[in-house]
Design an enzyme around this catalytic site. Sequence first.
Site, PDB file in Angstrom:
ATOM      1  N   SER A 181       0.797  -1.235   0.000  1.00  0.00           N
ATOM      2  CA  SER A 181       0.000   0.000   0.000  1.00  0.00           C
ATOM      3  C   SER A 181       0.822   1.273   0.000  1.00  0.00           C
ATOM      4  CB  SER A 181      -0.922   0.028   1.216  1.00  0.00           C
ATOM      5  OG  SER A 181      -1.988  -0.845   1.008  1.00  0.00           O
ATOM      6  N   TYR A 195      -3.379  -3.280 -10.317  1.00  0.00           N
ATOM      7  CA  TYR A 195      -3.180  -2.759  -8.957  1.00  0.00           C
ATOM      8  C   TYR A 195      -2.313  -3.717  -8.138  1.00  0.00           C
ATOM      9  CZ  TYR A 195      -4.325  -2.291  -4.018  1.00  0.00           C
ATOM     10  OH  TYR A 195      -4.235  -2.220  -2.652  1.00  0.00           O
ATOM     11  N   TYR A 239      -5.233   4.757   7.660  1.00  0.00           N
ATOM     12  CA  TYR A 239      -6.565   4.127   7.705  1.00  0.00           C
ATOM     13  C   TYR A 239      -7.344   4.534   8.945  1.00  0.00           C
ATOM     14  CZ  TYR A 239      -3.893   1.259   4.473  1.00  0.00           C
ATOM     15  OH  TYR A 239      -3.081   0.834   3.478  1.00  0.00           O
ATOM     16  N   VAL A 242       1.280  -3.703   3.908  1.00  0.00           N
ATOM     17  CA  VAL A 242       1.137  -4.963   4.661  1.00  0.00           C
ATOM     18  C   VAL A 242       2.369  -5.864   4.620  1.00  0.00           C
ATOM     19  CG1 VAL A 242      -1.374  -5.221   4.748  1.00  0.00           C
ATOM     20  CG2 VAL A 242      -0.114  -6.051   2.747  1.00  0.00           C
TER      21      VAL A 242
HETATM   22  N1  GLN Z   1      -1.927  -5.410  -1.932  1.00  0.00           N
HETATM   23  C1  GLN Z   1      -2.533  -5.215  -0.646  1.00  0.00           C
HETATM   24  C2  GLN Z   1      -4.047  -5.294  -0.779  1.00  0.00           C
HETATM   25  O1  GLN Z   1      -4.582  -4.749  -1.665  1.00  0.00           O
HETATM   26  C3  GLN Z   1      -2.122  -3.893  -0.090  1.00  0.00           C
HETATM   27  C4  GLN Z   1      -2.749  -3.620   1.245  1.00  0.00           C
HETATM   28  C5  GLN Z   1      -1.852  -2.876   2.175  1.00  0.00           C
HETATM   29  O2  GLN Z   1      -0.650  -2.861   2.055  1.00  0.00           O
HETATM   30  N2  GLN Z   1      -2.450  -2.312   3.218  1.00  0.00           N
HETATM   31  O3  GLN Z   1      -4.698  -5.915   0.016  1.00  0.00           O
END
Ligand code: GLN
Length: 407
Positions: free
Chosen positions: A49, A176, A228, A246
């Site tokens: 993310s 994405y 978030y 993440v």
């Molecule tokens: N690729 C992850 C997702 O879309 C990214 C989420 C994240 O890093 N918070 O779930």
Amino acid sequence: MESDQSGATADYIPELADADPDRLAVAFCTEDGRLYSGGDRDTEFTIQSISKPFVYALALADRGFDEVLEKVNVEPSGDAFNDVSFEAETGRPRNPMINAGAITAHTLAGERGAALEQRSERIVEGLSAFAGRRLSADDAVYASEIGTAFRNRALANMLRANGIIDEDPLIAVSGYTRQCSLLVTVEDLALMAATLANRGVNPRTGEQVVSAVVVRQTLSVMATCGMYDGAGDWMTRVGIPAKSGVAGGLIGALPGQAGIATFSPRLDRHGNSVRGVNLFQRFTSDMGMHVMEMPPPGPSVIRSRRVFGHGSLSLEVVALQGGIRFAGAERVLRDLEESPPAHRRVAFSMGRVTTIGDVARRMLLEAVRRLTLDGHDVYLIDPDRVLPDPEPGTGGRVTVVRHREDI
Ligand code: GLN
């Protein structure tokens, strides 16, 4: 720090669940590109993310604010990163940091109507410009995530149903997810963050990657939505525009000062790196990095007001100093109004001025104009040209010299 073993690696992406949870790295990149790093600084991990603010910046640069804002709002959602939440009236995602908004921003990068490969190349090229080196994707993480991307597919289908994206939702999710699987080190992330902190100019390559207005928008969204449903807590306690991923990465961009990045894979319930959050809290408390924390006011912008010479040759010099922004320029104007110069010839001495903001520049030129209208001959002693091409407007006149002796 090493002893904190709380949290867990992301388990909804199998390949991330297997990451070594004990890795720990940190990097700082100054405004002029000097990197300081420690720990597992060579370890590569997927950006996840943390790609979101950068791709949002590319979308703004490529399509303009109007088109992007029409599709993605900028309101904190207070929801988890992968929540299924859209604005009731418009069907727009609430912001580009949650997945729904990030998938949308992904579709807005590059030229309208571009095929997936071209768009992906635009994103790799754009993020690489922020990082100052060519980035590449981790195919295993991509495959692992795409195989279980049920939620993101649901979000993309909703976006299509809401008329927010106009392409095949599966293609949007695929692009994405590839964007999220780009590999970086903490040093790459620190340089990417430093580029945001440095008005969009990569401090190492000197490239203007995106414009300063795009950076302002991006940092604002990071500050309000980057963490978030923990964003408010983060902003009050840490106070640095930030973004987490993440895989365990975390970046902070301290405008005008530095880019910071940490890496540690165990995550808290918001999906933010536990040790990363702790490190950032420490940076703020030990090193005074909260953006709402001001340094104590510097010395007055008016260093002195003195008169040189006698009679018709007398010259009143208003010597200014430091960085002048709105508040400093206001002091100069107020001072001139409260004690108007008693001599016909008046000079502003700029030798000790380091910078002048745009509004301060206009205010000082207005002061020059008013002095001219009041019958003064106005000079600017400006050896370093901090106020280039002064144009005081109707009725104003100013003569620029390098030294007082030149008048
Ligand atoms: N690729 C992850 C997702 O879309 C990214 C989420 C994240 O890093 N918070 O779930």
